[in-house]
Design a protein around this motif. Structure first.
Motif, short mmCIF file in Angstrom:
data_model
loop_
_atom_site.label_atom_id
_atom_site.label_comp_id
_atom_site.label_asym_id
_atom_site.label_seq_id
_atom_site.Cartn_x
_atom_site.Cartn_y
_atom_site.Cartn_z
N ARG A 26 25.88 -79.43 49.35
CA ARG A 26 24.90 -78.72 50.18
C ARG A 26 23.75 -78.18 49.33
N VAL A 201 37.47 -73.32 59.46
CA VAL A 201 36.11 -73.40 58.90
C VAL A 201 36.01 -74.65 58.03
N ALA A 202 35.13 -75.56 58.40
CA ALA A 202 34.91 -76.75 57.58
C ALA A 202 34.22 -76.35 56.28
N GLN A 205 30.52 -76.11 56.53
CA GLN A 205 30.01 -74.96 57.26
C GLN A 205 29.94 -73.73 56.38
N ALA A 208 27.06 -73.97 53.98
CA ALA A 208 25.76 -73.67 54.57
C ALA A 208 25.46 -72.18 54.54
N VAL A 228 33.44 -65.37 57.92
CA VAL A 228 33.14 -66.73 58.39
C VAL A 228 34.46 -67.24 58.96
N GLY A 230 35.25 -69.17 61.85
CA GLY A 230 35.47 -70.30 62.74
C GLY A 230 35.94 -69.76 64.08
#
Length: 232
Positions: A26, A201-202, A205, A208, A228, A230
């Protein structure tokens, strides 16, 4: 994609793991020159395109961390940001577990982050600012069964984040943390075969959110520990 991190040198510890690779990918897409540090040997394949990959770095050893950051600055000219991904997990109850597990979780999750931050600071301050993002865990806020040692160490990462943010808030360096719930990795799928990973949570993701915290868009944000979750 907007190159929010154009030409910035960002160091990612624990960079050879699933999350480290996702973060590197990313950040590269956003224009950063990414450096991966890891205690494991540098793999011959499978890493995303990066400016530098350094294996065999004992991240809990302060001298090794200082040497690695000095090498990054010598080769790439600067250090603009750090993402402390390096860490580990253990599940065991207090009654059935071992005291040594608490020491191991501290060394793996807290000590590595502290050593990395200490090694990075002279380079960030010489640069006139910078970004530090620590990877904590949702368990830092509420521990579940068998999560005591892990959660305590991740709570240490959160308190490190807050204390260092206060220390640096007038010196143009921001310090924040992300607190993911369950990250969708092959290991977690294997350990929890009956769970729905679509609720987790991927890695991309989470990467990011980390990329945002490294950018100028997040200049007003420091000392934050951001859940975070999800859909966990």
């Amino acid at each position: 994609m907007i190159a929010r991190l154009d030409s910035r040198v960002i160091v990612v510890t624990g960079g050879f793991g699933i999350l480290g690779r996702a973060v590197a990918e990313r950040l590269g897409e956003e224009g950063a020159r990414v450096v991966l540090l890891d205690r494991a040997a540098t793999p011959s394949s499978g890493l995303p395109p990066v400016a530098l990959a350094l294996g065999g770095v004992e991240l809990g050893d302060e001298a090794a961390c200082h040497a690695a950051y000095a090498q990054v600055r010598e080769l790439l000219g600067a250090v603009d940001g750090v993402v402390n991904v390096a860490g580990g997990f253990t599940w065991e109850t207090l009654e059935g577990g071992a005291l040594a597990s608490w020491d191991r979780m501290y060394d793996t999750n807290v000590r590595t982050a502290v050593a990395s931050c200490r090694a990075a600071l002279p380079h960030l301050l010489t640069r006139g600012g910078g970004r530090i993002v620590n990877v904590g865990a949702a368990a830092a806020q509420k521990a579940g069964l068998g999560m005591g040692a892990y959660a305590a160490s991740k709570a240490g990462v959160a308190r490190l984040t807050e204390a260092l943010a206060e220390e640096l808030k007038d010196r143009s360096v921001t310090v924040n943390a992300v607190l993911p719930s369950i990250i969708d990795t092959p290991a977690n799928r294997s350990d929890m075969p009956d769970a729905d990973p679509g609720r987790w949570v991927a890695p991309g993701q989470l990467a990011a959110v980390i990329a945002f915290l490294l950018s100028e868009d997040a200049a007003a944000l420091t000392g934050a520990c951001i859940p975070v979750n999800g859909r966990v």
